[in-house]
Design an enzyme around this catalytic site. Structure first.
Site, PDB file in Angstrom:
ATOM      1  N   LYS A  22      71.570  61.431  27.831  1.00 47.00           N
ATOM      2  CA  LYS A  22      72.878  61.926  27.354  1.00 47.00           C
ATOM      3  C   LYS A  22      73.509  62.798  28.438  1.00 47.00           C
ATOM      4  O   LYS A  22      74.674  62.614  28.804  1.00 47.00           O
ATOM      5  CB  LYS A  22      72.689  62.744  26.085  1.00 47.00           C
ATOM      6  N   ASN A  23      72.743  63.727  28.997  1.00 47.52           N
ATOM      7  CA  ASN A  23      73.319  64.722  29.908  1.00 47.52           C
ATOM      8  C   ASN A  23      73.541  64.201  31.323  1.00 47.52           C
ATOM      9  O   ASN A  23      74.028  64.941  32.182  1.00 47.52           O
ATOM     10  CB  ASN A  23      72.477  65.998  29.905  1.00 47.52           C
ATOM     11  N   CYS A 115      79.206  77.735  20.191  1.00 53.34           N
ATOM     12  CA  CYS A 115      78.457  76.795  19.347  1.00 53.34           C
ATOM     13  C   CYS A 115      77.261  77.551  18.793  1.00 53.34           C
ATOM     14  O   CYS A 115      77.069  78.724  19.090  1.00 53.34           O
ATOM     15  CB  CYS A 115      78.051  75.554  20.149  1.00 53.34           C
ATOM     16  N   ARG A 120      78.678  80.472  25.161  1.00 57.48           N
ATOM     17  CA  ARG A 120      78.851  79.405  26.159  1.00 57.48           C
ATOM     18  C   ARG A 120      80.250  79.379  26.757  1.00 57.48           C
ATOM     19  O   ARG A 120      80.997  78.425  26.649  1.00 57.48           O
ATOM     20  CB  ARG A 120      78.477  78.050  25.555  1.00 57.48           C
ATOM     21  N   ASP A 304      66.054  73.060  26.754  1.00 53.57           N
ATOM     22  CA  ASP A 304      66.221  71.994  25.756  1.00 53.57           C
ATOM     23  C   ASP A 304      64.899  71.533  25.169  1.00 53.57           C
ATOM     24  O   ASP A 304      64.886  70.686  24.278  1.00 53.57           O
ATOM     25  CB  ASP A 304      66.951  70.794  26.380  1.00 53.57           C
ATOM     26  N   ARG A 396      73.587  63.279  17.866  1.00 52.82           N
ATOM     27  CA  ARG A 396      74.326  63.567  19.112  1.00 52.82           C
ATOM     28  C   ARG A 396      73.471  63.215  20.325  1.00 52.82           C
ATOM     29  O   ARG A 396      73.997  62.853  21.368  1.00 52.82           O
ATOM     30  CB  ARG A 396      74.692  65.047  19.174  1.00 52.82           C
TER      31      ARG A 396
HETATM   32  C1  EPZ Z   1      74.012  71.976  29.897  1.00 57.10           C
HETATM   33  O1  EPZ Z   1      74.864  72.793  29.133  1.00 57.10           O
HETATM   34  C2  EPZ Z   1      73.432  70.949  28.940  1.00 57.10           C
HETATM   35  N1  EPZ Z   1      74.513  70.137  28.389  1.00 57.10           N
HETATM   36  C3  EPZ Z   1      72.669  71.677  27.830  1.00 57.10           C
HETATM   37  O2  EPZ Z   1      72.091  70.692  26.981  1.00 57.10           O
HETATM   38  C4  EPZ Z   1      71.556  72.482  28.466  1.00 57.10           C
HETATM   39  O3  EPZ Z   1      70.885  73.220  27.464  1.00 57.10           O
HETATM   40  C5  EPZ Z   1      72.134  73.453  29.504  1.00 57.10           C
HETATM   41  O4  EPZ Z   1      72.945  72.741  30.468  1.00 57.10           O
HETATM   42  C6  EPZ Z   1      71.006  74.141  30.256  1.00 57.10           C
HETATM   43  O5  EPZ Z   1      71.479  75.048  31.158  1.00 57.10           O
HETATM   44  C7  EPZ Z   1      75.008  69.115  29.137  1.00 57.10           C
HETATM   45  O6  EPZ Z   1      74.585  68.879  30.259  1.00 57.10           O
HETATM   46  C8  EPZ Z   1      76.092  68.300  28.513  1.00 57.10           C
HETATM   47  P1  EPZ Z   1      75.041  75.976  31.437  1.00 57.10           P
HETATM   48  P2  EPZ Z   1      75.895  73.785  29.888  1.00 57.10           P
HETATM   49  O7  EPZ Z   1      76.437  76.057  31.935  1.00 57.10           O
HETATM   50  O8  EPZ Z   1      76.307  73.215  31.182  1.00 57.10           O
HETATM   51  C9  EPZ Z   1      76.242  80.525  30.798  1.00 57.10           C
HETATM   52  C10 EPZ Z   1      71.546  69.706  24.974  1.00 57.10           C
HETATM   53  O9  EPZ Z   1      70.788  70.093  24.079  1.00 57.10           O
HETATM   54  N2  EPZ Z   1      77.560  80.163  31.347  1.00 57.10           N
HETATM   55  O10 EPZ Z   1      73.971  75.513  32.380  1.00 57.10           O
HETATM   56  O11 EPZ Z   1      76.953  74.141  28.902  1.00 57.10           O
HETATM   57  C11 EPZ Z   1      75.938  79.846  29.478  1.00 57.10           C
HETATM   58  O12 EPZ Z   1      76.479  80.591  28.406  1.00 57.10           O
HETATM   59  C12 EPZ Z   1      72.502  70.669  25.603  1.00 57.10           C
HETATM   60  O13 EPZ Z   1      71.576  68.544  25.443  1.00 57.10           O
HETATM   61  C13 EPZ Z   1      78.513  81.168  31.517  1.00 57.10           C
HETATM   62  O14 EPZ Z   1      78.292  82.326  31.186  1.00 57.10           O
HETATM   63  O15 EPZ Z   1      74.982  75.057  30.150  1.00 57.10           O
HETATM   64  C14 EPZ Z   1      74.433  79.825  29.470  1.00 57.10           C
HETATM   65  O16 EPZ Z   1      73.972  81.083  29.027  1.00 57.10           O
HETATM   66  C15 EPZ Z   1      72.470  72.003  24.924  1.00 57.10           C
HETATM   67  N3  EPZ Z   1      79.719  80.836  32.049  1.00 57.10           N
HETATM   68  C16 EPZ Z   1      74.068  79.651  30.949  1.00 57.10           C
HETATM   69  O17 EPZ Z   1      75.239  80.025  31.686  1.00 57.10           O
HETATM   70  C17 EPZ Z   1      80.016  79.552  32.440  1.00 57.10           C
HETATM   71  O18 EPZ Z   1      81.136  79.319  32.947  1.00 57.10           O
HETATM   72  C18 EPZ Z   1      73.692  78.231  31.351  1.00 57.10           C
HETATM   73  O19 EPZ Z   1      74.657  77.379  30.789  1.00 57.10           O
HETATM   74  C19 EPZ Z   1      79.042  78.546  32.250  1.00 57.10           C
HETATM   75  C20 EPZ Z   1      77.809  78.878  31.721  1.00 57.10           C
END
Ligand code: EPZ
Length: 417
Positions: A22-23, A115, A120, A304, A396
């Site tokens: 998916k990702n 969410c 996020r 995850d 999903r």
């Molecule tokens: C990706 O989400 C994945 N989704 C998530 O998988 C996965 O858990 C996550 O990466 C792991 O880091 C997809 O790839 C579609 P991040 P993403 O930006 O990109 C903070 C699943 O179950 N952050 O790496 O949204 C954020 O709040 C899903 O398949 C900011 O503060 O995650 C988090 O604490 C769930 N500001 C941390 O960084 C930003 O601009 C890492 O988030 C962006 C992120």
């Protein structure tokens, strides 16, 4: 809404085939925006998030043919808007922001709300776009991005690794004028898959998989054919299912090479993991041992897989601490697991799990994708019946999960409510 009903206590044996990731599929489909013409993707998983992504891209003027082998025609981009109605159902919709700005010089994308697992925000995405010369305005819940004179290469340093942030900026920078250097980037295999696709399309990206990416902007990209990698989180979930039930499962098309940190902890907990080419044999005969984990960005233990591993630890022979460093609220599964007899105490970012002899089936409710997977896993091993509601969360990210588990011997069915 559908429910999943499980009679626990069956040992899982046999073979399961892992679907496309998916990702990886989500950013790769968004990347199709960058090149006029027809991209052909293979191994696209049949998931709700893919359906949502196709709706979002169709809204922009892309057309589609097929399903697991999917033709995407991005010849005519008719719009630059990603509406709230679609973005609110899938945060990863924000991935159209970078490619739209790269190709059209503008985008209007609904701010993804929070969410279940956390606020996020997308502040890092927006700051990095501004570094590339994009003007960003936030109004009425929308991101207005404008780069009338195109994007200009820059040095970008992320405050912390962000998976979709790295992917968004990668797609924005591939046609920027000059060189872009991105530091402190996410190193997840799905990010490397996207970088590989973009290079296939004519981009010039060096360093994927490492902490720093260097991109030389090119004039334009062209459409290609690409096969999506296997889903390492789906594979890890089935590994836990085999370990939990004391079974013996061969996982085919298993990307074990991208699950190193998780497999190391699984083996420490007393499960055998034997890699045979692109298949992995997983079996457990001895007791489940308590193991501490801490989720960190790749190549560390994946967030995850935290909820799934917690189920295993709830049946281990002692005390384990699961520390969640990525998301601030990713323990939504704890209260439901406790209703099934698990002994778990949450203190801030840590969940302390005291292993029990067994779990008991109960009616439970899914809250987010991986939490719902953990409830299915718990149901497989609990005595009696477990009834899981709101399984749309599960759909999903897991393709035909009840069919795949039933084929391994689980007593599981889905009913329409
Ligand atoms: C990706 O989400 C994945 N989704 C998530 O998988 C996965 O858990 C996550 O990466 C792991 O880091 C997809 O790839 C579609 P991040 P993403 O930006 O990109 C903070 C699943 O179950 N952050 O790496 O949204 C954020 O709040 C899903 O398949 C900011 O503060 O995650 C988090 O604490 C769930 N500001 C941390 O960084 C930003 O601009 C890492 O988030 C962006 C992120």
């Amino acid at each position: 809404m559908d429910k999943i009903i499980i009679e626990g206590g069956r040992r899982l044996t046999g073979e399961v085939v892992i679907s496309g990731a998916k990702n990886a599929a989500l950013p790769c489909l968004a990347a199709a925006i960058l090149a006029p013409g027809i991209c052909r993707f293979h191994n696209i998983p049949n998931l709700r998030d893919i359906v949502t992504t196709k709706k979002l891209l169709a809204n922009l003027g892309l057309t589609f043919e097929g399903d697991s082998s999917l033709q995407v025609d991005a010849s005519n981009l008719a719009d630059h808007v990603a509406p709230y109605e679609l973005v609110k159902t899938m945060r990863a919709s924000v991935l159209v922001l970078g490619p739209l700005v790269a190709r059209l010089g503008k985008a209007k994308v609904s701010l993804p709300g929070g969410c279940a697992i956390g606020a996020r925000p997308v502040n890092m995405h927006l700051k990095a776009l501004e570094d590339l010369g994009v003007s960003i305005k936030l109004e009425h819940g929308y991101i207005y991005a404008d780069a009338p004179d195109g994007l200009k290469g820059a040095t970008i340093v992320f405050d912390q690794p962000t998976v979709t942030g790295t992917e968004n900026i990668l797609m924005a920078a591939v046609m920027a004028k000059g060189q872009t250097i991105m530091k402190n980037v996410a190193r997840e295999p799905e990010v490397s898959e996207l970088a590989g696709l973009l290079n296939q399309m004519g981009a010039n990206i060096v360093g994927a998989g490492g902490p720093e990416l260097v991109i030389e902007g090119v004039e334009g990209l062209y459409p290609v054919e690409h096969t999506i990698m296997s889903d390492r989180i789906e594979a890890g979930t089935y590994m836990v299912a085999a370990a939990l039930t004391g079974g013996e499962v061969t996982i085919k098309r298993c990307p074990a090479e991208y699950l190193g940190a998780f497999i190391e902890k699984l083996v420490k907990s007393g499960t055998e993991v034997i890699t045979l080419g692109d298949a992995t044999l997983v079996r457990r005969t001895g007791p489940i041992k308590s193991v501490d984990i801490k989720t960190t960005p790749y190549p560390g233990f994946p967030t995850d897989m935290q909820a799934q591993f917690m189920v295993l630890m709830s049946l281990a022979n002692g005390l384990s601490v699961l520390s969640e460093t990525i998301f601030e609220n990713r323990f939504m599964h704890v209260s439901e697991l406790r209703r099934m007899g698990a002994d778990i105490v949450v203190e801030g970012r840590n969940a302390i799990v005291r292993g029990q002899k067994g779990l008991s089936g109960a009616p439970v409710m899914a809250t987010d994708l991986r939490a719902s997977a953990s409830l299915v896993l718990a149901g497989l091993v609990a005595t009696g019946t477990t009834e899981i509601s709101r399984v749309y969360h599960l759909d999903r990210g897991y393709e035909h999960i009840e069919k795949k588990l039933a084929a391994l011997g689980a007593q599981i069915s889905r009913i329409q409510e």
